[in-house]
Design an enzyme around this catalytic site. Structure first.
Site, PDB file in Angstrom:
ATOM      1  N   GLU A 217      -4.700   0.684   8.654  1.00 31.86           N
ATOM      2  CA  GLU A 217      -5.843   0.520   8.211  1.00 31.86           C
ATOM      3  C   GLU A 217      -5.997   0.145   6.759  1.00 31.86           C
ATOM      4  O   GLU A 217      -5.373   0.613   5.964  1.00 31.86           O
ATOM      5  CB  GLU A 217      -6.568   2.052   8.085  1.00 31.86           C
TER       6      GLU A 217
ATOM      7  N   CYS B  27     -11.836   2.725   0.413  1.00 29.66           N
ATOM      8  CA  CYS B  27     -11.978   1.873   1.150  1.00 29.66           C
ATOM      9  C   CYS B  27     -13.301   1.372   1.736  1.00 29.66           C
ATOM     10  O   CYS B  27     -13.700   0.246   2.037  1.00 29.66           O
ATOM     11  CB  CYS B  27     -10.951   1.913   2.204  1.00 29.66           C
TER      12      CYS B  27
HETATM   13  P1  NAD Z   1      -1.440  -1.822  -1.060  1.00 30.74           P
HETATM   14  O1  NAD Z   1      -1.204  -2.662  -0.015  1.00 30.74           O
HETATM   15  O2  NAD Z   1      -1.063  -2.427  -2.441  1.00 30.74           O
HETATM   16  O3  NAD Z   1      -0.006  -0.515  -1.022  1.00 30.74           O
HETATM   17  C1  NAD Z   1      -0.312   0.298   0.217  1.00 30.74           C
HETATM   18  C2  NAD Z   1       1.181   0.774   0.194  1.00 30.74           C
HETATM   19  O4  NAD Z   1       2.035  -0.076   0.692  1.00 30.74           O
HETATM   20  C3  NAD Z   1       1.865   1.501  -1.059  1.00 30.74           C
HETATM   21  O5  NAD Z   1       2.556   2.487  -0.750  1.00 30.74           O
HETATM   22  C4  NAD Z   1       2.635   0.019  -1.626  1.00 30.74           C
HETATM   23  O6  NAD Z   1       4.006   0.573  -2.285  1.00 30.74           O
HETATM   24  C5  NAD Z   1       3.182  -0.233   0.043  1.00 30.74           C
HETATM   25  N1  NAD Z   1       3.800  -1.677  -0.119  1.00 30.74           N
HETATM   26  C6  NAD Z   1       3.497  -2.647  -0.817  1.00 30.74           C
HETATM   27  N2  NAD Z   1       4.096  -3.860  -0.666  1.00 30.74           N
HETATM   28  C7  NAD Z   1       5.022  -3.183   0.562  1.00 30.74           C
HETATM   29  C8  NAD Z   1       5.810  -3.896   1.414  1.00 30.74           C
HETATM   30  N3  NAD Z   1       6.319  -5.309   1.374  1.00 30.74           N
HETATM   31  N4  NAD Z   1       6.563  -3.288   2.544  1.00 30.74           N
HETATM   32  C9  NAD Z   1       6.238  -1.877   2.793  1.00 30.74           C
HETATM   33  N5  NAD Z   1       5.284  -1.323   1.791  1.00 30.74           N
HETATM   34  C10 NAD Z   1       4.899  -1.911   0.739  1.00 30.74           C
HETATM   35  O7  NAD Z   1      -2.647  -0.886  -1.019  1.00 30.74           O
HETATM   36  P2  NAD Z   1      -3.261   0.166  -2.153  1.00 30.74           P
HETATM   37  O8  NAD Z   1      -3.487  -0.592  -3.529  1.00 30.74           O
HETATM   38  O9  NAD Z   1      -2.359   1.366  -2.381  1.00 30.74           O
HETATM   39  O10 NAD Z   1      -4.399   0.573  -1.516  1.00 30.74           O
HETATM   40  C11 NAD Z   1      -5.629  -0.072  -1.629  1.00 30.74           C
HETATM   41  C12 NAD Z   1      -6.122  -0.527  -0.423  1.00 30.74           C
HETATM   42  O11 NAD Z   1      -5.873   0.198   0.704  1.00 30.74           O
HETATM   43  C13 NAD Z   1      -7.453  -1.260  -0.363  1.00 30.74           C
HETATM   44  O12 NAD Z   1      -7.279  -2.408   0.321  1.00 30.74           O
HETATM   45  C14 NAD Z   1      -8.081  -0.194   0.533  1.00 30.74           C
HETATM   46  O13 NAD Z   1      -9.308  -0.891   1.327  1.00 30.74           O
HETATM   47  C15 NAD Z   1      -7.151   0.249   1.670  1.00 30.74           C
HETATM   48  N6  NAD Z   1      -7.430   1.361   2.131  1.00 30.74           N
HETATM   49  C16 NAD Z   1      -7.794   1.443   3.556  1.00 30.74           C
HETATM   50  C17 NAD Z   1      -8.169   2.632   4.128  1.00 30.74           C
HETATM   51  C18 NAD Z   1      -8.874   2.706   5.489  1.00 30.74           C
HETATM   52  O14 NAD Z   1      -8.909   3.759   5.878  1.00 30.74           O
HETATM   53  N7  NAD Z   1      -9.077   1.723   5.974  1.00 30.74           N
HETATM   54  C19 NAD Z   1      -8.168   3.867   3.250  1.00 30.74           C
HETATM   55  C20 NAD Z   1      -7.704   3.884   2.057  1.00 30.74           C
HETATM   56  C21 NAD Z   1      -7.310   2.440   1.466  1.00 30.74           C
END
Ligand code: NAD
Length: 573
Positions: free
Chosen positions: A324, A358
């Site tokens: 998501e 989000c």
């Molecule tokens: P992010 O992508 O920076 O991080 C998400 C997770 O991925 C973190 O735990 C991070 O450490 C990890 N991560 C980063 N690089 C990685 C890799 N190479 N391999 C594995 N894991 C890795 O996102 P964020 O800043 O934590 O969250 C914000 C984003 O999440 C926004 O884009 C928001 O819209 C989205 N979001 C979506 C929903 C939904 O239900 N659609 C809900 C909440 C947040």
């Protein structure tokens, strides 16, 4: 009011019962199925108000005081043991970055591989546990969150992720409790979904967990999402490596401990904070990797998906990928709209939690006839918004953004608005990171509806408005549909029913959660199951019965109760 739950859940028969004498005839294939319904009654957790002097406010205040200037030490938990590595990290409070709220460590590749082995060793036994037993653990965790542990998890979410009390309450209490209870209910009821049986055979479906381990990777912005990403697959009999977000370790660990105290066996979920890329490349390189439950940004999800495809030949089973991601959510206002609803809905959707949901509204389309009124009211309301410390001052509407990286990204967008001839800043946008990462709510007007600010996710308190000639509203609906790669949430404000119908048709694929005369945020588990498609993700709808199905690999069993007879067919005689 805490919910009363049955102490023992009904255990449905594994196989459909044969019809009793006098019962209606068995349905033919394609007809209705027998249902042995034993519905598990649950309801959404009530949201508490935290008025001054209320018991919930007093409990929260105590929990907040307990965390004041404290740094909690948070280990990795692998094989049921607390483990420290040399790679120490800190989580800071976004609104007072001098306060280190947690000291934790990154699991390295070695430890992650140990975690994989520990999880796999627990898998078979856990998967064989009756779903009622597994569900009971989640009901218990929900009761703990609803009662004795509510204040602790709220306080950790407020201080660690800079949420106001109400934002913490709808997330770390209400939504998380709802995820645990509704998923548990859906899981128990799923067992009752059984195939047709035609004598002399009985057929049954066994809802197995996936064969391997699931990687749960959670974002910073919802404590509930972390609990659900790891919790839902666990409920369905899977074993999990949970990598929490670096900026939500404090609340994630509290949720993890509650699950353990509620009876989750130690090796079902391994708690492994790790550097994102190290975690991603280690888990996707394992032959036992069988699922990714991810919420976060599009680039991270795409990166992980590519790593999975590069490793495809190694895997024992095709991994399930659930992701998501972000959104570029819209409010479309028609000339027939109720202006006060537009204004209050937009203030909340654009600025609550600093636009870091989000589903936050970040583009507003207003008709020229209503714009002067909407603008006047929006700017008036903006004056009332208090941005500050959500712990010391309960009048705060939103607090600092999550970290320096986010702060820098939002600041860049505001600079873009300052320098672009198409954009004018109507109000706000002041940034100050001296004490915390504070950004004042910002409203921008654009002359170009396709400016990058109308297409890309900002994830901060920035709203951009495009004012359109009201007769061209159909073109604007098409424009909304085609402007951004996302398809997460959107809202239409219109009293004219024909316009609402038109908007529904033209925006059918523009959002996975669509609101009519309501704001684009605030989905509730089991009421508005959440998720979008296009770049917004795989739209698996957490908060609905469909979601838990993603974490099962059903086994269909046919058992025949009569000898098979000869092998020749009648036509051969
Ligand atoms: P992010 O992508 O920076 O991080 C998400 C997770 O991925 C973190 O735990 C991070 O450490 C990890 N991560 C980063 N690089 C990685 C890799 N190479 N391999 C594995 N894991 C890795 O996102 P964020 O800043 O934590 O969250 C914000 C984003 O999440 C926004 O884009 C928001 O819209 C989205 N979001 C979506 C929903 C939904 O239900 N659609 C809900 C909440 C947040």
């Amino acid at each position: 009011m805490p919910l009363r739950l049955p102490l023992r859940l009904p255990r449905p028969p594994l196989l459909p019962l044969p019809p009793r004498r006098g019962a209606p005839p068995r349905p033919r294939p394609g007809g209705l199925r027998w249902h042995h319904q034993a519905a598990v009654e649950v309801a959404n957790e009530p949201i508490l108000e935290f008025r001054p002097g209320s018991p919930e406010r007093q409990a929260l205040q105590k929990a907040l005081n307990d965390l004041k200037d404290k740094t909690e030490e948070i280990p990795c938990v692998v094989g049921g043991e607390e483990v420290w590595t040399a790679d120490l990290q800190y989580q800071v409070s976004p609104f007072k970055h001098s306060h280190k709220v947690a000291k934790y460590c990154y699991a390295d590749k070695n430890l992650l591989n140990k975690a994989i082995n520990a999880a796999l060793a627990a898998r078979k036994e856990w998967d064989l546990r009756p779903v009622q037993d597994r569900a009971q653990i989640f009901f218990k965790a929900a009761d703990m969150l609803s009662g004795p542990r509510r204040a602790e998890v709220l306080a950790k979410t407020m201080i660690g992720q800079a949420k106001t009390v109400i934002q913490a309450e709808i997330d770390a209490a209400a939504e998380l409790i709802d995820f645990f209870r509704f998923n548990a209910k859906y899981a128990v009821e799923l067992e009752q979904e059984q195939p047709l049986s035609v004598p002399p055979s009985t057929n049954s479906m066994v809802y197995r967990g996936l064969e391997g381990f699931v990687a749960a990777v959670s974002p910073f912005n919802f404590t509930a999402i972390g609990g659900n990403l790891a919790g839902a697959p666990a409920l369905m009999g899977n074993v999990i490596l949970w990598k929490p977000s670096d900026t939500a370790v404090l609340s994630s660990y509290a949720v993890y401990k509650i699950l353990l105290e509620a009876g989750l066996p130690p090796n079902v979920i391994q708690f492994v904070p790790a550097q994102g890329p190290v975690f991603g490349s280690t888990v996707t390189a394992s032959e036992h990797f069988c699922g990714l439950n991810f919420t976060g940004s599009v680039p991270t999800f795409k990166h992980l998906w590519k790593q999975v495809s590069e490793n495809l030949d190694r895997y024992r089973t095709f991994p399930r990928l659930a992701g998501e991601c972000g959104g570029k959510n819209f409010h479309f206002v028609h000339a027939s709209a109720d202006v006060p609803s537009v204004v209050s809905g937009t203030v909340r959707a654009a600025f609550e939690y600093g636009g870091q949901k989000c589903s936050a509204c970040s583009r507003l389309y207003a008709p020229a006839s209503l714009w002067p009124r909407i603008k006047g009211l929006l700017l008036e309301e903006l004056q009332k918004i208090k941005v500050g410390d959500p712990v010391e001052d309960f009048q705060t509407f939103f607090s600092a953004v999550i970290d320096q990286k986010s702060f820098g990204r939002i600041q860049k967008w505001i600079r873009h608005a300052e320098t672009s001839p198409n954009l004018s800043i109507l109000a706000g946008g002041k940034c100050d990171d001296t004490v915390g990462y504070f950004v004042q709510p910002c409203i921008i007007e654009t002359q170009d509806p396709r400016d990058p600010i109308m297409q890309e996710e900002i994830f901060g308190p920035v709203l951009t408005v495009y004012v359109y000639p009201e007769k061209q509203y159909q073109d604007v609906l098409r424009l909304i549909d085609g402007t951004s790669p996302y398809g997460l949430t959107g809202a239409v404000f219109a009293q004219d029913k024909a316009v609402v119908e038109e908007a529904r048709r033209l925006l059918r694929n523009a959002a996975g959660n669509f609101y009519i005369n309501d704001k684009s945020t605030g989905s509730v588990v089991a009421q508005q199951p959440f998720g979008g498609s296009r770049a917004s993700g795989t739209n698996d709808k957490p908060g609905s019965p469909h979601y838990i199905l993603r974490w099962t690999s059903p086994l269909a069993v046919k058992e025949t109760h009569a000898p098979l007879g000869g092998w020749m067919y009648p036509y051969m005689q």
